[in-house]
Structure formats: C-alpha cells, structure tokens
Design a protein around this motif. Structure first.
Motif, PDB file in Angstrom:
ATOM      1  N   GLY A 366       0.790  -1.212   0.000  1.00 19.22           N
ATOM      2  CA  GLY A 366       0.000   0.000   0.000  1.00 19.22           C
ATOM      3  C   GLY A 366       0.827   1.269   0.000  1.00 19.22           C
ATOM      4  N   VAL A 367       0.215   2.334   0.502  1.00 18.78           N
ATOM      5  CA  VAL A 367       0.805   3.680   0.500  1.00 18.78           C
ATOM      6  C   VAL A 367       1.066   4.103   1.944  1.00 18.78           C
ATOM      7  N   PHE A 368       2.194   4.775   2.160  1.00 21.23           N
ATOM      8  CA  PHE A 368       2.572   5.176   3.515  1.00 21.23           C
ATOM      9  C   PHE A 368       3.082   6.615   3.509  1.00 21.23           C
ATOM     10  N   GLN A 369       3.256   7.150   4.720  1.00 21.53           N
ATOM     11  CA  GLN A 369       3.770   8.508   4.878  1.00 21.53           C
ATOM     12  C   GLN A 369       4.756   8.561   6.050  1.00 21.53           C
ATOM     13  N   ILE A 370       5.845   9.268   5.850  1.00 23.01           N
ATOM     14  CA  ILE A 370       6.755   9.597   6.947  1.00 23.01           C
ATOM     15  C   ILE A 370       6.457  11.048   7.305  1.00 23.01           C
ATOM     16  N   ARG A 371       5.923  11.283   8.494  1.00 20.20           N
ATOM     17  CA  ARG A 371       5.431  12.621   8.867  1.00 20.20           C
ATOM     18  C   ARG A 371       6.257  13.221   9.998  1.00 20.20           C
ATOM     19  N   ASN A 372       6.672  14.457   9.789  1.00 18.84           N
ATOM     20  CA  ASN A 372       7.388  15.216  10.803  1.00 18.84           C
ATOM     21  C   ASN A 372       6.373  15.778  11.804  1.00 18.84           C
ATOM     22  N   LYS A 373       6.455  15.340  13.059  1.00 17.16           N
ATOM     23  CA  LYS A 373       5.495  15.773  14.070  1.00 17.16           C
ATOM     24  C   LYS A 373       5.678  17.243  14.455  1.00 17.16           C
ATOM     25  N   ILE A 374       6.844  17.804  14.173  1.00 18.94           N
ATOM     26  CA  ILE A 374       7.122  19.188  14.561  1.00 18.94           C
ATOM     27  C   ILE A 374       6.497  20.175  13.589  1.00 18.94           C
ATOM     28  N   ASN A 375       6.761  19.973  12.282  1.00 17.14           N
ATOM     29  CA  ASN A 375       6.269  20.939  11.296  1.00 17.14           C
ATOM     30  C   ASN A 375       5.195  20.394  10.365  1.00 17.14           C
ATOM     31  N   ARG A 434      -0.318 -11.000  -6.118  1.00 15.79           N
ATOM     32  CA  ARG A 434       0.971 -10.450  -5.729  1.00 15.79           C
ATOM     33  C   ARG A 434       2.071 -10.839  -6.708  1.00 15.79           C
ATOM     34  N   GLN A 435       1.875 -11.940  -7.411  1.00 17.79           N
ATOM     35  CA  GLN A 435       2.894 -12.396  -8.345  1.00 17.79           C
ATOM     36  C   GLN A 435       3.014 -11.472  -9.546  1.00 17.79           C
ATOM     37  N   ASN A 436       1.956 -10.782  -9.897  1.00 16.41           N
ATOM     38  CA  ASN A 436       1.980  -9.884 -11.052  1.00 16.41           C
ATOM     39  C   ASN A 436       2.527  -8.528 -10.598  1.00 16.41           C
ATOM     40  N   MET A 437       3.847  -8.451 -10.522  1.00 18.52           N
ATOM     41  CA  MET A 437       4.487  -7.265  -9.968  1.00 18.52           C
ATOM     42  C   MET A 437       4.167  -6.007 -10.764  1.00 18.52           C
ATOM     43  N   ARG A 438       4.105  -6.147 -12.093  1.00 20.37           N
ATOM     44  CA  ARG A 438       3.843  -4.975 -12.928  1.00 20.37           C
ATOM     45  C   ARG A 438       2.473  -4.389 -12.624  1.00 20.37           C
ATOM     46  N   ALA A 439       1.472  -5.270 -12.512  1.00 17.15           N
ATOM     47  CA  ALA A 439       0.117  -4.784 -12.239  1.00 17.15           C
ATOM     48  C   ALA A 439       0.022  -4.152 -10.856  1.00 17.15           C
ATOM     49  N   VAL A 440       0.653  -4.787  -9.872  1.00 19.50           N
ATOM     50  CA  VAL A 440       0.629  -4.241  -8.512  1.00 19.50           C
ATOM     51  C   VAL A 440       1.309  -2.872  -8.474  1.00 19.50           C
ATOM     52  N   ASN A 441       2.441  -2.766  -9.173  1.00 19.30           N
ATOM     53  CA  ASN A 441       3.157  -1.485  -9.198  1.00 19.30           C
ATOM     54  C   ASN A 441       2.322  -0.393  -9.849  1.00 19.30           C
ATOM     55  N   GLU A 442       1.562  -0.743 -10.895  1.00 18.92           N
ATOM     56  CA  GLU A 442       0.703   0.242 -11.557  1.00 18.92           C
ATOM     57  C   GLU A 442      -0.377   0.749 -10.601  1.00 18.92           C
ATOM     58  N   VAL A 443      -0.976  -0.176  -9.857  1.00 16.00           N
ATOM     59  CA  VAL A 443      -2.006   0.212  -8.894  1.00 16.00           C
ATOM     60  C   VAL A 443      -1.408   1.101  -7.806  1.00 16.00           C
ATOM     61  N   LEU A 444      -0.249   0.697  -7.288  1.00 19.37           N
ATOM     62  CA  LEU A 444       0.389   1.470  -6.228  1.00 19.37           C
ATOM     63  C   LEU A 444       0.771   2.864  -6.708  1.00 19.37           C
ATOM     64  N   GLN A 445       1.248   2.957  -7.930  1.00 19.96           N
ATOM     65  CA  GLN A 445       1.618   4.264  -8.455  1.00 19.96           C
ATOM     66  C   GLN A 445       0.404   5.194  -8.519  1.00 19.96           C
ATOM     67  N   GLY A 446      -0.738   4.626  -8.954  1.00 24.08           N
ATOM     68  CA  GLY A 446      -1.959   5.414  -9.013  1.00 24.08           C
ATOM     69  C   GLY A 446      -2.427   5.862  -7.638  1.00 24.08           C
ATOM     70  N   LEU A 447      -2.363   4.950  -6.659  1.00 20.81           N
ATOM     71  CA  LEU A 447      -2.782   5.295  -5.296  1.00 20.81           C
ATOM     72  C   LEU A 447      -1.835   6.318  -4.669  1.00 20.81           C
ATOM     73  N   GLU A 448      -0.550   6.172  -4.942  1.00 19.47           N
ATOM     74  CA  GLU A 448       0.420   7.135  -4.412  1.00 19.47           C
ATOM     75  C   GLU A 448       0.145   8.530  -4.958  1.00 19.47           C
ATOM     76  N   GLU A 449      -0.137   8.624  -6.256  1.00 17.78           N
ATOM     77  CA  GLU A 449      -0.446   9.920  -6.854  1.00 17.78           C
ATOM     78  C   GLU A 449      -1.723  10.516  -6.266  1.00 17.78           C
ATOM     79  N   HIS A 450      -2.704   9.627  -5.984  1.00 18.78           N
ATOM     80  CA  HIS A 450      -3.949  10.094  -5.365  1.00 18.78           C
ATOM     81  C   HIS A 450      -3.685  10.751  -4.017  1.00 18.78           C
ATOM     82  N   TRP A 451      -2.847  10.091  -3.191  1.00 20.82           N
ATOM     83  CA  TRP A 451      -2.565  10.639  -1.863  1.00 20.82           C
ATOM     84  C   TRP A 451      -1.712  11.900  -1.937  1.00 20.82           C
ATOM     85  N   LYS A 452      -0.839  11.960  -2.905  1.00 21.95           N
ATOM     86  CA  LYS A 452      -0.057  13.193  -3.079  1.00 21.95           C
ATOM     87  C   LYS A 452      -0.971  14.351  -3.469  1.00 21.95           C
TER      88      LYS A 452
END
Length: 465
Positions: A366-375, A434-452
């Motif tokens: 999935g998609v994750f975030q590293i968040r600075n608690k200060i700023n 999970r074996q279809n790495m290309r398809a999983v990567n395409e989905v993840l890229q789309g979800l990452e762009e959505h969260w950005k």
C-alpha cells in the motif's frame, strides 16, 4: 536481530552483495530493508521463478539499485569520504575516464590521477586495519552479551544497557508465576520496565497485523491495564500502528527472545494455483479496474478530512498465470519452469489452508507517509512491503544517507522520536495477484499519486519537490 546491528555485523563480502544468510531463520536477509527470503521456497519475479538466494539478489537490484549506490550515500562519519571524494568514486565506478571527469568536475588530469593513487593507498590501509581489528577480536575475551532494544519514542543510551543475566533476573522477580503468566510486579525504574515490556512484546507474532481489540485481548492476560501496556509497547518501539490506531504490528527487525534470537518480517514464497483451462483474466486488467473503482470512490469522499489509514481496497480474485513446483535451493538453475502437465493438482482443502497461512504472514501492500510531528511535513511513498520500506527509510535516515536531503536535515535536527511512520492505505491481494508485480506497481503508483494530490506534500507541507 535489529537491522542496524545485522548490517554492522555483516562481513565485507556480505556488505558488497547486500544480504546475509541467517542460519537461525534459514533465510537470506536483505541488509537494507530486512526482507527475508526463506530457503527451500520459490519466489516469482517478472514471470519467472527463483530460489531464495537469487530472489534476494534480484530484490537488491530492483528495490535498492545496487549496494554501491547505497553505501556511497552513507554519511561521512561512516565512509570517511568527503562529498568530492564520493563524486569521484561514483564517476570511477561508472567507468568515466580522467578527461571526462575533468570536464565534469574541473581541475586537471594529473589531479584525478593523484586521487586514484590516494584511493589505492586508502584501500591498503583499510586492509591492514581490518586485519589488526580481526586479530584483536579473535584474541580478546568473550564480551558480556547485551539484550537488544529497539529505538522507539524514548531514545535509549548506555544507561539502558541490560545483560542477559539482568534480563532474566528482572523477569523472575516480576513474573512470579512463570514467563507466560501475568505481571505480578510492574517496576518503577524505567530500565526494568523496559525489560517487562520487551518480554510482553514476545506474545505478538512477527509479520501479523492486529486490530486494537486483538491487541487488548492479548494484553489482558498480562494482568496489567491493557491500555497502559499498549501505550508502552508503542512508545518504546516494540509495536507500530496506523495513525488512527486501528491496526498494530510488531516492529520489523527487533529481537524477541532474551537469548538474542530474532524473527523478522519476510515475504514467503508463493506458488500459483492451477487455472481452470480457459484463458484467465489477467491480474493486471482486474486490478486496473479495481483502481478505477477505488479512485471514483475517493473522489466522492469528504474533502479536507484527515488521511485515513489502513483502508482496505480489496482487489478482485484472479486465476494465477504462473504455476510452479517447489524448488529445493542448491547449485541448479535459478529460474525454473512452471508445473508440467499431468501433475495432480493440490486438493481444495490444502489450497485453502495455504492461502490462509499466506494471509497471516503476507507483508502489507500500500501507500505510507513519513510525517514530521514538529512541522507537519510529510514524505509519501508506496511499497509491496510497507514494513520493509519503513525499515529501509529508518536505516537510511539513521546513517545520514536518505534520498531526501530536506527530510535527512530535519531528522538530524529533531530526532527520530519526532517522526511518525504511518500507513495511509493498504491493498488486500490474493497470493496470485501479488505475483503480477507490474500490475501491482501500476495500482500502487496510481494510489500514491492520489494521496499526493490529496495531501499536497510539497514546499512547506512536505518533502517532495
């Protein structure tokens, strides 16, 4: 074993190739992110099946580029190299001649040749130093073994050094009814309290995700207020959780037993199920449709709300395109062909049990975030193994080698305790998908762009350019 300790305990050859063989786990372990590849299992990569050792090699190349790139970016206090020397060595590594290097960096050809000479002299000195220190270690008496603790929200220094004998004595006094029994005395001294919390963390399985209710159920048997114990487990770095507290998991790479043995996250090998004779719909097309549905649903969600975490986005089931036999690791071919005709299929009950077992240990996708608690600034990413990705980022940050200079600068200034590692969204995928790495990567890229697009982690709000 802690990932950083495993890295520094590795031999020169192991550092160069990027993974070590852990005989206790019977697995090859990535030194960058901690992912485990168990011997005797096979791993699908880009449509081919590989044994554990070759899969580890491919993982290093595909996920981390190369060990050279990873090591050369480490902080000067570890490499002893100035920024200019790092640039020179990188150009040497990629085959640039003296003339080309002068054109890129300036100076003269004789200066570049002198640098080459100086690096050869450094190599000679390093060999002698390594030989001396190895001889010293071989001749020195056995040091007292210390229990390893993770670095959580409370930074730990030498005051928290605990020998195995101390560890056992505290447990004997505070768990009078046995190690599996309730806590009969909860010490006030933080060092001893840390020992108790570490021991209780051993009641959680590595690689599994728990709901808050499940965590509370496990902690109730400890005989102490489960909310207090849960808070200590998170603050001391034994458990990690999503930002909304709905999902918990054991921190990757921590040592779970007082004897120093370790269990770490690792993705098991997956063998595909046999198809039913017709041409199956590909995982790529099905997951692409799933992505469209998820994207449409997100657009209808309330604007400006807090980032939801661990929102299951169930990808539809598919028939596996790859069928495989089990592979015993050895000196044979690394890539093997799929199952041949005439081999009896696995019975349905056995297949069901395998799928259930896989879901118990499969890493989070999935998609994750590293968040600075200060700023409040954040770095968003996606991965087929979120736990391993968190491990990799922590490792890079702790060694001053992170790919984001701004994030590295803030990490150095504010400290690890002021950064949150959060899961924004996960995908629930079947083993075949999970074996279809290309398809999983395409989905993840789309979800990452959505969260950005949703969180806008740019400029003053994030670490993306």
């Amino acid at each position: 074993m802690d990932l950083i300790k495993r890295f520094w305990d590795a031999s020169l050859e192991e550092l160069k190739r990027g993974y070590v063989l852990d005989e206790g786990q019977d697995s090859h372990i990535c030194l960058v992110c901690g992912r485990a590849f168990q011997r005797g299992q096979i791993y699908p990569v880009d449509g081919l099946l590989y044994d554990a050792r070759k899969a580890a090699e491919l993982h290093i190349r595909q996920e981390h580029g190369s060990m050279f790139e990873h090591l050369i970016r480490m902080d000067k206090k570890y490499t002893g190299l100035t920024e200019h020397q790092q640039m020179l060595i990188t150009l040497f590594y990629h085959g640039h001649d003296d003339k080309d290097i002068v054109a890129r960096l300036g100076g003269s050809a004789s200066t570049v040749r002198n640098h080459r000479f100086q690096f050869r002299e450094k190599e000679k000195q390093a060999k002698i130093t390594l030989a001396i220190l190895e001889l010293l270690r071989e001749g020195a008496p056995e040091p007292t073994r210390l229990v390893q603790f993770p670095q959580g929200g409370h930074p730990l220094d030498d005051r928290y050094a605990v020998t195995e004998a101390e560890y056992a004595e505290v447990l004997r006094k505070c768990l009078a009814d046995g190690l599996d029994g309730p806590i009969t005395h909860f010490p006030e001294q933080e060092k001893k309290r840390l020992i108790i919390v570490k021991h209780i963390s051993g009641r959680f399985a590595s690689g599994r995700t728990y709901s808050e209710k499940e965590v509370n159920g496990i902690l109730e048997s400890a005989g102490l207020d489960y909310a207090t114990l849960r808070r200590y487990l998170v603050e001391y770095g034994f458990l990690e959780r999503t930002a909304d507290g709905r999902a918990y998991w054991l921190k990757p790479g921590i040592s779970l037993s007082q004897a120093g043995e370790s269990r770490e996250f690792g993705e098991p090998g997956v063998t595909g199920d046999a198809g039913d004779g017709g041409k199956p719909e590909t995982a790529s097309s099905k997951m692409a449709g799933s992505l469209e549905a998820k994207t449409a649903a997100k657009k209808e969600a309330e604007a400006g709300t807090e980032a939801k975490t661990t929102t299951p986005a169930k990808a539809r089931k598919t028939k596996a395109d790859v069928q495989s036999d089990s592979l015993q690791e050895g000196d044979g071919e690394n890539a093997v062909e799929g199952r041949k005709e005439g081999v009896a299929p696995v019975d349905k009950e056995s297949r069901r049990q395998k799928k259930l077992a896989y879901k118990e240990t499969a890493p989070s996708v999935g998609v994750f975030q590293i968040r600075n608690k200060i700023n409040g600034k954040g770095l968003i990413g996606s991965s087929r193994n979120i736990e391993a990705a968190f491990n990799r980022h922590r490792f890079s940050l702790s060694h001053g080698a992170h790919e984001s200079p701004e994030l590295q600068k803030d990490w150095n200034e504010h400290g690890a305790e002021n950064f949150a590692f959060e899961v924004l969204e996960t995908l629930e995928l079947e083993a075949e998908e999970r074996q279809n790495m290309r398809a999983v990567n395409e989905v993840l890229q789309g979800l990452e762009e959505h969260w950005k697009e949703k969180l806008q982690p740019y400029g003053e709000k994030g670490y993306h350019e």
